[in-house]
Write a protein that holds these residues in place. Structure first.
Motif, PDB file in Angstrom:
ATOM      1  N   ARG A  25       0.848  -1.192   0.000  1.00  0.00           N
ATOM      2  CA  ARG A  25       0.000   0.000   0.000  1.00  0.00           C
ATOM      3  C   ARG A  25       0.884   1.242   0.000  1.00  0.00           C
ATOM      4  O   ARG A  25       1.827   1.330   0.778  1.00  0.00           O
ATOM      5  N   ARG A  26       0.559   2.179  -0.871  1.00  0.00           N
ATOM      6  CA  ARG A  26       1.285   3.451  -0.917  1.00  0.00           C
ATOM      7  C   ARG A  26       0.295   4.583  -0.745  1.00  0.00           C
ATOM      8  O   ARG A  26      -0.762   4.604  -1.383  1.00  0.00           O
ATOM      9  N   LEU A  27       0.630   5.529   0.117  1.00  0.00           N
ATOM     10  CA  LEU A  27      -0.186   6.720   0.290  1.00  0.00           C
ATOM     11  C   LEU A  27       0.178   7.725  -0.792  1.00  0.00           C
ATOM     12  O   LEU A  27       1.355   7.927  -1.092  1.00  0.00           O
ATOM     13  N   LEU A  28      -0.819   8.340  -1.382  1.00  0.00           N
ATOM     14  CA  LEU A  28      -0.606   9.316  -2.439  1.00  0.00           C
ATOM     15  C   LEU A  28      -0.456  10.707  -1.834  1.00  0.00           C
ATOM     16  O   LEU A  28      -1.102  11.035  -0.835  1.00  0.00           O
ATOM     17  N   ASP A  29       0.407  11.522  -2.417  1.00  0.00           N
ATOM     18  CA  ASP A  29       0.601  12.899  -1.950  1.00  0.00           C
ATOM     19  C   ASP A  29      -0.703  13.692  -2.018  1.00  0.00           C
ATOM     20  O   ASP A  29      -0.959  14.557  -1.185  1.00  0.00           O
ATOM     21  N   SER A  30      -1.520  13.382  -3.016  1.00  0.00           N
ATOM     22  CA  SER A  30      -2.783  14.089  -3.199  1.00  0.00           C
ATOM     23  C   SER A  30      -3.894  13.560  -2.292  1.00  0.00           C
ATOM     24  O   SER A  30      -5.025  14.020  -2.350  1.00  0.00           O
ATOM     25  N   GLY A  31      -3.562  12.587  -1.473  1.00  0.00           N
ATOM     26  CA  GLY A  31      -4.559  11.945  -0.614  1.00  0.00           C
ATOM     27  C   GLY A  31      -4.985  10.617  -1.210  1.00  0.00           C
ATOM     28  O   GLY A  31      -4.871  10.383  -2.400  1.00  0.00           O
ATOM     29  N   GLY A  32      -5.456   9.760  -0.374  1.00  0.00           N
ATOM     30  CA  GLY A  32      -5.862   8.439  -0.829  1.00  0.00           C
ATOM     31  C   GLY A  32      -4.692   7.465  -0.834  1.00  0.00           C
ATOM     32  O   GLY A  32      -3.609   7.763  -0.310  1.00  0.00           O
ATOM     33  N   GLU A  33      -4.941   6.338  -1.414  1.00  0.00           N
ATOM     34  CA  GLU A  33      -3.923   5.297  -1.445  1.00  0.00           C
ATOM     35  C   GLU A  33      -4.034   4.500  -2.734  1.00  0.00           C
ATOM     36  O   GLU A  33      -5.059   4.536  -3.410  1.00  0.00           O
ATOM     37  N   VAL A  34      -2.983   3.796  -3.035  1.00  0.00           N
ATOM     38  CA  VAL A  34      -2.948   2.913  -4.193  1.00  0.00           C
ATOM     39  C   VAL A  34      -2.113   1.693  -3.809  1.00  0.00           C
ATOM     40  O   VAL A  34      -1.210   1.786  -2.971  1.00  0.00           O
ATOM     41  N   TYR A  35      -2.470   0.562  -4.377  1.00  0.00           N
ATOM     42  CA  TYR A  35      -1.683  -0.646  -4.139  1.00  0.00           C
ATOM     43  C   TYR A  35      -0.734  -0.850  -5.305  1.00  0.00           C
ATOM     44  O   TYR A  35      -1.122  -0.763  -6.469  1.00  0.00           O
ATOM     45  N   ILE A  36       0.508  -1.131  -4.960  1.00  0.00           N
ATOM     46  CA  ILE A  36       1.547  -1.396  -5.943  1.00  0.00           C
ATOM     47  C   ILE A  36       1.856  -2.893  -5.888  1.00  0.00           C
ATOM     48  O   ILE A  36       2.055  -3.456  -4.811  1.00  0.00           O
ATOM     49  N   TYR A  37       1.892  -3.515  -7.047  1.00  0.00           N
ATOM     50  CA  TYR A  37       2.211  -4.941  -7.147  1.00  0.00           C
ATOM     51  C   TYR A  37       3.584  -5.076  -7.772  1.00  0.00           C
ATOM     52  O   TYR A  37       3.850  -4.491  -8.825  1.00  0.00           O
ATOM     53  N   THR A  38       4.452  -5.818  -7.099  1.00  0.00           N
ATOM     54  CA  THR A  38       5.816  -6.010  -7.589  1.00  0.00           C
ATOM     55  C   THR A  38       6.113  -7.507  -7.696  1.00  0.00           C
ATOM     56  O   THR A  38       5.565  -8.310  -6.942  1.00  0.00           O
ATOM     57  N   PRO A  39       6.995  -7.850  -8.616  1.00  0.00           N
ATOM     58  CA  PRO A  39       7.330  -9.273  -8.759  1.00  0.00           C
ATOM     59  C   PRO A  39       8.223  -9.737  -7.614  1.00  0.00           C
ATOM     60  O   PRO A  39       8.969  -8.952  -7.034  1.00  0.00           O
ATOM     61  N   VAL A  40       8.087 -10.998  -7.285  1.00  0.00           N
ATOM     62  CA  VAL A  40       9.060 -11.628  -6.391  1.00  0.00           C
ATOM     63  C   VAL A  40      10.083 -12.312  -7.282  1.00  0.00           C
ATOM     64  O   VAL A  40       9.848 -12.497  -8.474  1.00  0.00           O
ATOM     65  N   SER A  41      11.204 -12.692  -6.721  1.00  0.00           N
ATOM     66  CA  SER A  41      12.254 -13.291  -7.543  1.00  0.00           C
ATOM     67  C   SER A  41      11.789 -14.632  -8.129  1.00  0.00           C
ATOM     68  O   SER A  41      10.994 -15.337  -7.508  1.00  0.00           O
ATOM     69  N   PRO A  42      12.283 -14.975  -9.306  1.00  0.00           N
ATOM     70  CA  PRO A  42      11.935 -16.271  -9.894  1.00  0.00           C
ATOM     71  C   PRO A  42      12.273 -17.439  -8.955  1.00  0.00           C
ATOM     72  O   PRO A  42      11.540 -18.420  -8.908  1.00  0.00           O
ATOM     73  N   GLU A  43      13.363 -17.320  -8.205  1.00  0.00           N
ATOM     74  CA  GLU A  43      13.718 -18.392  -7.262  1.00  0.00           C
ATOM     75  C   GLU A  43      12.666 -18.522  -6.169  1.00  0.00           C
ATOM     76  O   GLU A  43      12.306 -19.624  -5.770  1.00  0.00           O
ATOM     77  N   THR A  44      12.148 -17.405  -5.686  1.00  0.00           N
ATOM     78  CA  THR A  44      11.088 -17.435  -4.675  1.00  0.00           C
ATOM     79  C   THR A  44       9.841 -18.113  -5.230  1.00  0.00           C
ATOM     80  O   THR A  44       9.208 -18.920  -4.555  1.00  0.00           O
ATOM     81  N   VAL A  45       9.490 -17.794  -6.486  1.00  0.00           N
ATOM     82  CA  VAL A  45       8.336 -18.430  -7.121  1.00  0.00           C
ATOM     83  C   VAL A  45       8.577 -19.932  -7.259  1.00  0.00           C
ATOM     84  O   VAL A  45       7.700 -20.746  -6.982  1.00  0.00           O
TER      85      VAL A  45
END
Length: 170
Positions: A104-124
């Motif tokens: 979860r990231r808070l936006l400077d303008s207010g509110g929030e957005v969720y950011i999805y990032t990859p995990v390493s291929p080894e973790t997968v």
């Protein structure tokens, strides 16, 4: 770890094993089961669907995240033909099975957005391997229960006649 995985069977009790080296059972080395020409190697898509309950759409979105780095639902909606609610649902499932991270990231303008990032291929790979072994154990238990129900229905049918209805009901 070697990529050459072999299937083994105990000649005494019939136990099966999967590994990349010698496996012992009943105090003896298990025998290698020769490749069955009828068997086919599962595709990555088939494996992910069976083991992680990942749909084709989820696989596509997972690959988008892996290629795109940090992405939002809005970004993926722009890159794909899917609507935001569908993407959100699928990304939440991918995060729950550990193939993407959700932050979860808070936006400077207010509110929030969720950011999805990859995990390493080894973790997968590790997660898929872990889930595969658990899935295999549960599938084996189901097969053992099916075999037990079949034997019980043959040996002691309620009306004196063998019945197979047990296999069609939960």
């Amino acid at each position: 770890m070697s990529n050459d995985v072999t299937t083994f069977e105990c000649s005494h009790c019939g136990n099966l094993g999967i590994g990349d080296g010698e496996i012992r059972c009943c105090e003896e080395t298990m025998e290698v089961i020769e490749d069955d020409p009828i068997s086919s190697t599962p595709t990555l898509s088939e494996l992910l669907k069976s083991v992680l309950d990942m749909s084709e759409t989820e696989l596509e979105l997972c690959l988008c995240v892996m290629e795109g780095g940090s992405v939002t639902v809005a970004t993926l909606a722009e890159q794909t033909e899917y609507d935001r609610s569908l993407i959100n649902r699928h990304l939440n499932h991918l995060a729950s099975i550990g193939v993407v991270k959700k932050q979860r990231r808070l936006l400077d303008s207010g509110g929030e957005v969720y950011i999805y990032t990859p995990v390493s291929p080894e973790t997968v790979r590790v997660q898929l391997r872990r889930e595969f072994h658990q899935w295999t154990a549960m599938a084996t238990a189901q097969l053992n229960a099916l075999q037990r129900e079949k034997v019980e229905s043959i040996a002691d049918p309620d009306d004196g006649e063998p019945t197979w209805e047990v296999f069609y009901s939960e």
